[in-house]
Each structure stands twice: as C-alpha cells, then as structure tokens.
Design a protein around this motif. Structure first.
Motif, PDB file in Angstrom:
ATOM      1  N   PRO A  36      67.163   7.631 -20.792  1.00 41.21           N
ATOM      2  CA  PRO A  36      66.942   9.448 -22.022  1.00 41.21           C
ATOM      3  C   PRO A  36      65.818   9.756 -21.452  1.00 41.21           C
ATOM      4  O   PRO A  36      65.058   9.566 -20.788  1.00 41.21           O
ATOM      5  CB  PRO A  36      66.662   8.349 -23.010  1.00 41.21           C
ATOM      6  CG  PRO A  36      67.243   6.992 -23.044  1.00 41.21           C
ATOM      7  CD  PRO A  36      66.980   6.616 -21.564  1.00 41.21           C
ATOM      8  N   HIS A  37      65.603  11.212 -21.912  1.00 39.72           N
ATOM      9  CA  HIS A  37      64.876  12.102 -21.290  1.00 39.72           C
ATOM     10  C   HIS A  37      64.075  12.618 -22.771  1.00 39.72           C
ATOM     11  O   HIS A  37      65.651  13.602 -23.444  1.00 39.72           O
ATOM     12  CB  HIS A  37      64.843  13.464 -20.214  1.00 39.72           C
ATOM     13  CG  HIS A  37      64.116  12.592 -18.929  1.00 39.72           C
ATOM     14  ND1 HIS A  37      65.048  11.065 -18.642  1.00 39.72           N
ATOM     15  CD2 HIS A  37      63.468  13.323 -17.620  1.00 39.72           C
ATOM     16  CE1 HIS A  37      64.725  10.895 -17.124  1.00 39.72           C
ATOM     17  NE2 HIS A  37      63.756  12.025 -16.443  1.00 39.72           N
ATOM     18  N   ILE A  38      62.906  13.613 -22.895  1.00 42.34           N
ATOM     19  CA  ILE A  38      63.049  14.225 -24.480  1.00 42.34           C
ATOM     20  C   ILE A  38      62.262  15.556 -23.825  1.00 42.34           C
ATOM     21  O   ILE A  38      62.073  16.285 -22.651  1.00 42.34           O
ATOM     22  CB  ILE A  38      61.422  13.963 -24.824  1.00 42.34           C
ATOM     23  CG1 ILE A  38      61.585  12.563 -25.328  1.00 42.34           C
ATOM     24  CG2 ILE A  38      61.393  14.920 -25.833  1.00 42.34           C
ATOM     25  CD1 ILE A  38      63.567  12.692 -26.736  1.00 42.34           C
ATOM     26  N   TYR A  71      60.062  18.635 -25.491  1.00 43.99           N
ATOM     27  CA  TYR A  71      59.277  18.956 -26.580  1.00 43.99           C
ATOM     28  C   TYR A  71      58.925  20.191 -26.682  1.00 43.99           C
ATOM     29  O   TYR A  71      58.819  21.329 -25.490  1.00 43.99           O
ATOM     30  CB  TYR A  71      58.278  17.889 -26.381  1.00 43.99           C
ATOM     31  CG  TYR A  71      57.809  17.950 -25.092  1.00 43.99           C
ATOM     32  CD1 TYR A  71      56.700  18.718 -24.807  1.00 43.99           C
ATOM     33  CD2 TYR A  71      58.271  17.185 -23.977  1.00 43.99           C
ATOM     34  CE1 TYR A  71      56.104  19.296 -23.653  1.00 43.99           C
ATOM     35  CE2 TYR A  71      57.206  17.529 -22.686  1.00 43.99           C
ATOM     36  CZ  TYR A  71      55.872  17.767 -22.489  1.00 43.99           C
ATOM     37  OH  TYR A  71      55.483  17.704 -21.715  1.00 43.99           O
ATOM     38  N   ARG A 123      60.137  11.871 -19.758  1.00 42.58           N
ATOM     39  CA  ARG A 123      60.920  10.543 -20.166  1.00 42.58           C
ATOM     40  C   ARG A 123      60.768   9.844 -21.679  1.00 42.58           C
ATOM     41  O   ARG A 123      59.293   9.850 -21.820  1.00 42.58           O
ATOM     42  CB  ARG A 123      60.718   9.142 -19.282  1.00 42.58           C
ATOM     43  CG  ARG A 123      61.998   9.080 -17.887  1.00 42.58           C
ATOM     44  CD  ARG A 123      61.128   8.547 -16.912  1.00 42.58           C
ATOM     45  NE  ARG A 123      59.624   8.738 -16.295  1.00 42.58           N
ATOM     46  CZ  ARG A 123      59.122   7.968 -15.689  1.00 42.58           C
ATOM     47  NH1 ARG A 123      59.660   6.713 -15.515  1.00 42.58           N
ATOM     48  NH2 ARG A 123      57.556   8.420 -14.814  1.00 42.58           N
ATOM     49  N   LYS A 124      61.556   9.738 -22.206  1.00 45.81           N
ATOM     50  CA  LYS A 124      61.218   9.084 -23.348  1.00 45.81           C
ATOM     51  C   LYS A 124      60.763   7.753 -23.463  1.00 45.81           C
ATOM     52  O   LYS A 124      59.702   8.199 -24.990  1.00 45.81           O
ATOM     53  CB  LYS A 124      62.304   8.597 -24.267  1.00 45.81           C
ATOM     54  CG  LYS A 124      62.386   8.664 -25.585  1.00 45.81           C
ATOM     55  CD  LYS A 124      63.615   7.981 -26.508  1.00 45.81           C
ATOM     56  CE  LYS A 124      63.649   7.300 -27.459  1.00 45.81           C
ATOM     57  NZ  LYS A 124      64.989   6.809 -28.091  1.00 45.81           N
ATOM     58  N   THR A 125      59.903   7.563 -22.792  1.00 46.08           N
ATOM     59  CA  THR A 125      58.832   6.085 -22.767  1.00 46.08           C
ATOM     60  C   THR A 125      57.845   6.744 -22.929  1.00 46.08           C
ATOM     61  O   THR A 125      56.785   5.891 -22.540  1.00 46.08           O
ATOM     62  CB  THR A 125      58.949   5.173 -21.766  1.00 46.08           C
ATOM     63  OG1 THR A 125      59.332   6.193 -20.419  1.00 46.08           O
ATOM     64  CG2 THR A 125      60.598   4.533 -22.160  1.00 46.08           C
ATOM     65  N   VAL A 182      56.393   9.261 -24.073  1.00 40.01           N
ATOM     66  CA  VAL A 182      55.847   9.505 -25.443  1.00 40.01           C
ATOM     67  C   VAL A 182      54.892   9.092 -26.040  1.00 40.01           C
ATOM     68  O   VAL A 182      55.802   7.346 -26.433  1.00 40.01           O
ATOM     69  CB  VAL A 182      57.074   9.859 -26.292  1.00 40.01           C
ATOM     70  CG1 VAL A 182      56.473  11.169 -27.956  1.00 40.01           C
ATOM     71  CG2 VAL A 182      57.965  11.500 -25.552  1.00 40.01           C
ATOM     72  N   GLU A 211      59.339  16.690 -30.725  1.00 36.45           N
ATOM     73  CA  GLU A 211      60.746  16.571 -29.585  1.00 36.45           C
ATOM     74  C   GLU A 211      61.332  17.498 -29.865  1.00 36.45           C
ATOM     75  O   GLU A 211      61.270  17.475 -31.444  1.00 36.45           O
ATOM     76  CB  GLU A 211      61.356  15.169 -29.603  1.00 36.45           C
ATOM     77  CG  GLU A 211      60.231  13.981 -29.492  1.00 36.45           C
ATOM     78  CD  GLU A 211      59.479  12.958 -30.529  1.00 36.45           C
ATOM     79  OE1 GLU A 211      59.757  13.808 -31.612  1.00 36.45           O
ATOM     80  OE2 GLU A 211      58.937  11.787 -30.399  1.00 36.45           O
ATOM     81  N   GLU A 266      66.847  14.787 -27.194  1.00 35.75           N
ATOM     82  CA  GLU A 266      66.503  13.371 -26.530  1.00 35.75           C
ATOM     83  C   GLU A 266      67.997  13.470 -25.847  1.00 35.75           C
ATOM     84  O   GLU A 266      69.043  13.303 -26.388  1.00 35.75           O
ATOM     85  CB  GLU A 266      66.263  12.536 -28.106  1.00 35.75           C
ATOM     86  CG  GLU A 266      66.269  11.773 -27.318  1.00 35.75           C
ATOM     87  CD  GLU A 266      66.208  10.337 -27.689  1.00 35.75           C
ATOM     88  OE1 GLU A 266      66.426   9.121 -27.241  1.00 35.75           O
ATOM     89  OE2 GLU A 266      65.309  10.352 -29.002  1.00 35.75           O
TER      90      GLU A 266
END
Length: 291
Positions: free
Chosen positions: A132-134, A136, A149-151, A153, A167, A170
C-alpha cells in the motif's frame, strides 16, 4: 570504529556521571560513525535519533549545546567500502547496480512489478512496489504532492519538514501512486523549497479543501482509492530559533565545523550562526561528532 573518550554524560545537567579516567575535569564525548538519516519519533514534539554504529544519540538533548562535526572519510551504505559517495549514500557502482536505487524510487510512475516486469531485482521490487502506498499533500514551504509507502507515514512528512499533511489516496501499489502524483503535480507543487522551510516562512493551509479541489484530477484507475473523510496531521519540530538566512554546510569542502545547535527540522541540523546541515544529503560520510 568508536572513539568515544568519556562515558555517562548527562546532557541536560552538563554533569559527567562517570568517567573511565581518574580526576577527569573536561566533560566531552566524541563519537565516530557513518552518517545515515536520523530516525524520528512523533509526539507532542518530534524526537530525533542518530545511529553512530555503537552509540545511539538522542539529538534533541543536544539543543543549546556546542557540537563539532569533522569529516573523516566515506563509507558506501551498500558495499561499506571507502569509496566516494555518488548519490543517496551509495558509491557510483552501487548506485547503478542495486535495486534500492532504481529509477522507480524517485519516479514511482516507472514501477513495473505489478506487471511482473523486472528492473534490477524483481523479488525486491515486488517487496516494495506491491505494498500500500499513500499519495499525500504536505505543507513545508508550500503545499506539495508526494508519494510514500503507507508504513512511512508520518516519517516521510517529518523528513520533509512539513508542519501539516494529509493523505488523499491510498492505493495497492507504487505504480498507481506514481501516476496519481504525475497527474496532480500539474496543479500543485511537487518539491519543497528548503530555505523557506527552514526559515519557517510558511502559512497554514486548509489541506482538506486542497484535497477536495484536486480530486477531479486523480486518474480514473486510482479514483476509487480516494480518501473521503480524514483530517490533517500536525507536526511540531524541536526548534529554538529559525535562521533568517540559512547557509548550507558542505563538510567535504569545510571538513571541520563547530557551532551551537538551536534546532532540528526535516533532516536538517540548525545552528545559532544560521548554518544548516542536511544529514540525509550527507549519508555515507564518516564523521566524528564531539559534544
């Protein structure tokens, strides 16, 4: 190699708690290690940590302290050889060879792992790109669009010196995030003005309103991943004094620098004389740090 001369020094009280030398009067600590971007921890105020191989420094505790930085040599973050750093902390041969420095890192729209197509190492590329990517919006020097990457944030926002972020999309892979960023940067900035960010010459923005304004430009493939209901994240940096005219320190040209630390923002150390030092852009330099 660690060259710490004294140990158990309380940064807050300036008291040497214990020394391996008898009758010690000078309270100094000297560390040596290869620079890597500071690790961060978000809270009421962001905490910064510097990993100096065998020592782990809480950089916030150095505020209002006189510190010295001394350039010693280079160490590639990949091969660990003493070779001049080319980009991103890597020597030239590693930069053009290792998968973690592929073009898709800086240009996520070039990602191809979702098509089972290899760039340098498909297994590695899948492990990063198919997560998963954000997409923003962040406000550091101005409102800008970015991908992470979501991790990562809010780590990515902290590294960019953003005092607020939100964000907007996603998505399940890096490619979709990349094409969304490409589409949106036609209507909003995609870069930070580092001088303006360090001067704190920024205004608060309504990022929720910006999110709604930009929704119409999101590519059809990513539109279903639009985030409808969320709010801004606000970030507070440990800065005692912002520089009016920040001047960047280049340790390769000026191998020794001494000054009082008065702030940390993004990945920058801010000194009382308005000198600023970007840890991230100097990854791979071996330095000694004297406190």
């Amino acid at each position: 190699m660690e060259i710490r001369k004294f140990v158990w020094f309380d940064f807050n009280t300036n008291i040497l708690l214990k020394s391996k030398f008898k009758n010690t009067k000078i309270c100094k600590m000297i560390y040596q290690g290869v620079l890597k971007k500071m690790m961060t921890e978000n809270g009421e105020e962001i905490n910064y940590y510097l990993d100096m191989k065998t020592d782990f420094i809480n950089v916030n505790q150095l505020l209002n302290k006189e510190i010295s930085l001394n350039f010693i040599t280079y160490e590639c973050l990949n091969c660990h050889l003493e070779k001049k750093i080319y980009r991103q902390g890597f020597c030239k041969s590693c930069f053009f060879d290792i998968p973690s420095a592929g073009d898709w890192i800086m240009k996520p729209e070039l990602s191809r792992a979702h098509l089972d197509e290899e760039d340098r190492d498909l297994e590695y590329e899948k492990s990063v790109q198919l997560k998963p990517h954000i997409v923003y919006l962040a406000n550091s020097s101005n409102v800008k669009v970015g991908v992470t990457r979501k991790t990562q944030v809010p780590t990515r926002w902290i590294d960019q010196g953003a005092h607020e972020a939100i964000e907007i999309v996603e998505v399940p892979n890096r490619y979709l995030a990349g094409i969304t960023e490409v589409a949106l940067k036609e209507h909003v900035a995609d870069k930070t003005n580092w001088r303006k960010m360090l001067k704190n010459d920024v205004e608060d923005e309504d990022l929720v309103a910006w999110r709604e304004k930009l929704k119409q430009y999101i590519p059809q493939e990513a539109l279903e991943y639009f985030i409808e209901n969320n709010s801004e994240t606000n970030l507070n940096f440990p800065v005692l004094k912002y520089p009016a005219k920040p001047k960047s320190l280049n340790l390769e040209k000026t191998p020794t620098f001494k000054g009082k630390l008065v702030g940390i923002k993004g990945q920058y150390l801010i000194f009382e004389d308005e000198t600023v030092f970007n840890i991230r852009s100097n990854e791979g330099l071996v330095v000694s740090l004297e406190i």
